[in-house]
Design a protein around this motif. Structure first.
Motif, PDB file in Angstrom:
ATOM      1  N   LEU A   6       0.837  -1.206   0.000  1.00 20.64           N
ATOM      2  CA  LEU A   6       0.000   0.000   0.000  1.00 20.64           C
ATOM      3  C   LEU A   6       0.871   1.255   0.000  1.00 20.64           C
ATOM      4  O   LEU A   6       0.601   2.210  -0.737  1.00 20.64           O
ATOM      5  N   ALA A   7       1.944   1.244   0.792  1.00 20.20           N
ATOM      6  CA  ALA A   7       2.841   2.401   0.846  1.00 20.20           C
ATOM      7  C   ALA A   7       3.517   2.621  -0.507  1.00 20.20           C
ATOM      8  O   ALA A   7       3.631   3.751  -0.991  1.00 20.20           O
ATOM      9  N   LEU A   9       2.358   1.670  -3.417  1.00 22.55           N
ATOM     10  CA  LEU A   9       1.309   2.128  -4.337  1.00 22.55           C
ATOM     11  C   LEU A   9       1.068   3.625  -4.169  1.00 22.55           C
ATOM     12  O   LEU A   9       1.011   4.377  -5.154  1.00 22.55           O
ATOM     13  N   ASN A  10       0.960   4.074  -2.920  1.00 20.94           N
ATOM     14  CA  ASN A  10       0.737   5.504  -2.679  1.00 20.94           C
ATOM     15  C   ASN A  10       1.928   6.341  -3.138  1.00 20.94           C
ATOM     16  O   ASN A  10       1.749   7.461  -3.613  1.00 20.94           O
ATOM     17  N   ARG A  13       1.589   6.741  -6.852  1.00 19.77           N
ATOM     18  CA  ARG A  13       0.515   7.690  -7.165  1.00 19.77           C
ATOM     19  C   ARG A  13       0.980   9.122  -6.923  1.00 19.77           C
ATOM     20  O   ARG A  13       0.709  10.008  -7.727  1.00 19.77           O
ATOM     21  N   THR A  23      -3.942  -8.967  -8.146  1.00 20.60           N
ATOM     22  CA  THR A  23      -4.384  -9.808  -7.034  1.00 20.60           C
ATOM     23  C   THR A  23      -4.784 -11.184  -7.572  1.00 20.60           C
ATOM     24  O   THR A  23      -5.591 -11.277  -8.488  1.00 20.60           O
ATOM     25  N   GLN A  30      -0.654 -10.741  -3.749  1.00 20.53           N
ATOM     26  CA  GLN A  30      -0.639  -9.532  -4.570  1.00 20.53           C
ATOM     27  C   GLN A  30       0.753  -9.097  -4.943  1.00 20.53           C
ATOM     28  O   GLN A  30       1.715  -9.391  -4.246  1.00 20.53           O
ATOM     29  N   SER A  61      -9.521  -1.127 -15.052  1.00 18.56           N
ATOM     30  CA  SER A  61      -9.284  -2.255 -14.164  1.00 18.56           C
ATOM     31  C   SER A  61     -10.213  -3.388 -14.564  1.00 18.56           C
ATOM     32  O   SER A  61     -11.319  -3.152 -15.026  1.00 18.56           O
ATOM     33  N   ALA A  63     -11.154  -7.976 -13.933  1.00 21.86           N
ATOM     34  CA  ALA A  63     -10.850  -9.337 -13.505  1.00 21.86           C
ATOM     35  C   ALA A  63     -10.594 -10.143 -14.776  1.00 21.86           C
ATOM     36  O   ALA A  63     -11.357 -10.047 -15.731  1.00 21.86           O
ATOM     37  N   PHE A  72      -7.216 -10.218 -10.553  1.00 25.42           N
ATOM     38  CA  PHE A  72      -7.817  -8.887 -10.656  1.00 25.42           C
ATOM     39  C   PHE A  72      -6.703  -7.870 -10.882  1.00 25.42           C
ATOM     40  O   PHE A  72      -5.744  -7.808 -10.114  1.00 25.42           O
ATOM     41  N   ASN A  74      -5.927  -4.105 -10.926  1.00 29.50           N
ATOM     42  CA  ASN A  74      -6.433  -2.774 -10.585  1.00 29.50           C
ATOM     43  C   ASN A  74      -5.450  -1.724 -11.089  1.00 29.50           C
ATOM     44  O   ASN A  74      -4.330  -1.606 -10.586  1.00 29.50           O
ATOM     45  N   HIS A  76      -3.929   1.798 -11.577  1.00 29.46           N
ATOM     46  CA  HIS A  76      -3.857   3.083 -10.893  1.00 29.46           C
ATOM     47  C   HIS A  76      -3.157   4.084 -11.793  1.00 29.46           C
ATOM     48  O   HIS A  76      -1.933   4.160 -11.820  1.00 29.46           O
ATOM     49  N   PRO A  79      -4.025  10.816 -11.185  1.00 31.66           N
ATOM     50  CA  PRO A  79      -5.181  11.692 -11.335  1.00 31.66           C
ATOM     51  C   PRO A  79      -4.963  12.636 -12.511  1.00 31.66           C
ATOM     52  O   PRO A  79      -3.840  13.099 -12.741  1.00 31.66           O
ATOM     53  N   GLY A 102     -13.097  15.796 -10.825  1.00 36.38           N
ATOM     54  CA  GLY A 102     -11.933  15.089 -10.299  1.00 36.38           C
ATOM     55  C   GLY A 102     -10.640  15.501 -10.978  1.00 36.38           C
ATOM     56  O   GLY A 102      -9.659  14.760 -10.947  1.00 36.38           O
TER      57      GLY A 102
END
Lengths: 240, 107
Positions: A6-7, A9-10, A13, A23, A30, A61, A63, A72, A74, A76, A79, A102
């Protein structure tokens, strides 16, 4: 999901780099695949490279079934950013609309009297010359650029940067006559016809827009259409 | 996608760092008219606080309560909601679509 993933990934981003979280749905395992890994070993040889590249290209994204396993993917993508030169009425009207859509909006205008936080409370406001601002904050393919000042001193250097970048939309305000002169200036600066053709001018969808808000709407409509070009094309192909 | 999930994922990371139990729900498939696209996230903590969305608000309640169990036992689950499913009517996915939501623990 592991906290380390998660870190990571962030971090991707925040750096505006595209990546995919893969996944394996059977056991929840993952991994994170960064876009630039796809063309490098060992990922380039992986049978998953093609579906990952496709997912990144479409930004969708999904499956998928891959070698008997359900995965799956996903995607990213960063933005979408909207960069405008000109702290003018049209960009003012764009602020709330861009936020609802957005879009991260950035307004660049070296004229301090125009570029005030009072007039632009909800955007990143850069009261400096566009060539300086854009040298620090390069335009990428997840960025739409619009030139709105009517002043070649401000708009032209920004258009140079936009045409040298991969941004997915470039638009410039001005009449056909103004744009013809702009084309001449850009050609004199060494830009090829094909590059100059990337500029949408007259800017915006033809909805007969009159007021700043209507012009803002027509421009944002055109930007969304460019962003969703693939969907537009897919729907058009379905019409018999 | 036009709306970004970056704030949701940043919040998830911060919540984990604070020591909260956290689950991440992700829309993995949609059929028909689904309110939120595939890849949309909902993040839930062990007190039932949540951010983001996986539907127009109709199945969040069910996902949040399932998330409590995922946080407790660490086993990921796939949840499906749709009009063909009687329980879905109870949670009210009445837009006519179906969605699959993957719920996993972070940590």
């Amino acid at each position: 999901m592991k906290p380390e993933l998660l870190a990571a990934l962030n971090a991707e981003r925040a750096a505006r780099r595209a990546c995919v979280v893969v996944t394996r749905l059977a056991d929840g395992s993952q991994r994170l695949v960064r876009e630039d890994e796809l063309v490098r070993e060992p990922m380039a040889r992986d049978t998953l490279a093609a579906p990952l590249a496709e997912a990144l290209r479409t930004g969708r994204s999904a499956a998928i079934e891959h070698e008997g396993e359900k995965l799956f993917l996903n995607v990213h993508a960063p933005p979408v950013k909207l960069v405008a030169t000109g702290a003018v009425h049209i960009s003012q009207a764009m602020q709330p609309m861009a936020r609802e859509l957005g879009l991260d909006m950035v307004v660049i205008d070296p004229r301090g009297a125009f570029a005030t936080p009072e007039r632009f409370p909800s955007v990143t406001l850069l009261a400096e010359w566009p060539d300086e601002a854009l040298a620090r904050m390069p335009l990428d393919r997840y960025t739409a650029f619009v030139a709105l000042t009517h002043d070649p001193k401000i708009d032209d250097p920004a258009l140079h940067a936009a045409l040298r970048s991969a941004c997915f939309y470039v638009g410039a305000l001005g009449s056909r006559k103004t744009h013809a002169k702009r084309r001449e200036r850009l050609a004199a600066s060494g830009f090829a016809e094909a590059d100059i053709d990337r500029i949408r001018a007259p800017i915006g969808l033809n909805i007969g827009a009159v007021s700043p808000a209507e012009i803002a709407l027509s421009i944002l409509g055109e930007i969304v259409a460019a962003l969703r070009a693939e969907r537009v094309a897919a729907k058009a192909a379905l019409v018999p | 996608m036009l709306t970004t999930d970056s704030d949701i994922l940043r919040a998830a990371e911060a919540w984990v760092r604070e020591g909260r139990g956290v689950a991440l729900a992700t829309v993995t498939e949609t059929w028909g008219s689904a309110p939120r696209p595939v890849g949309s996230h909902l993040v839930i903590d062990d007190e039932g606080n949540f951010l983001g969305s996986v539907s127009g608000g109709c199945v969040e309640g069910a996902v949040v309560s399932e998330a409590a169990e995922v946080i407790a036992d660490g086993k990921p689950r796939m949840m499906e909601f749709g009009v063909a499913d009687e329980t879905a009517w109870q949670v009210g996915l009445s837009c006519g679509g179906r969605i699959a939501v993957y719920v996993e623990r972070i940590g």
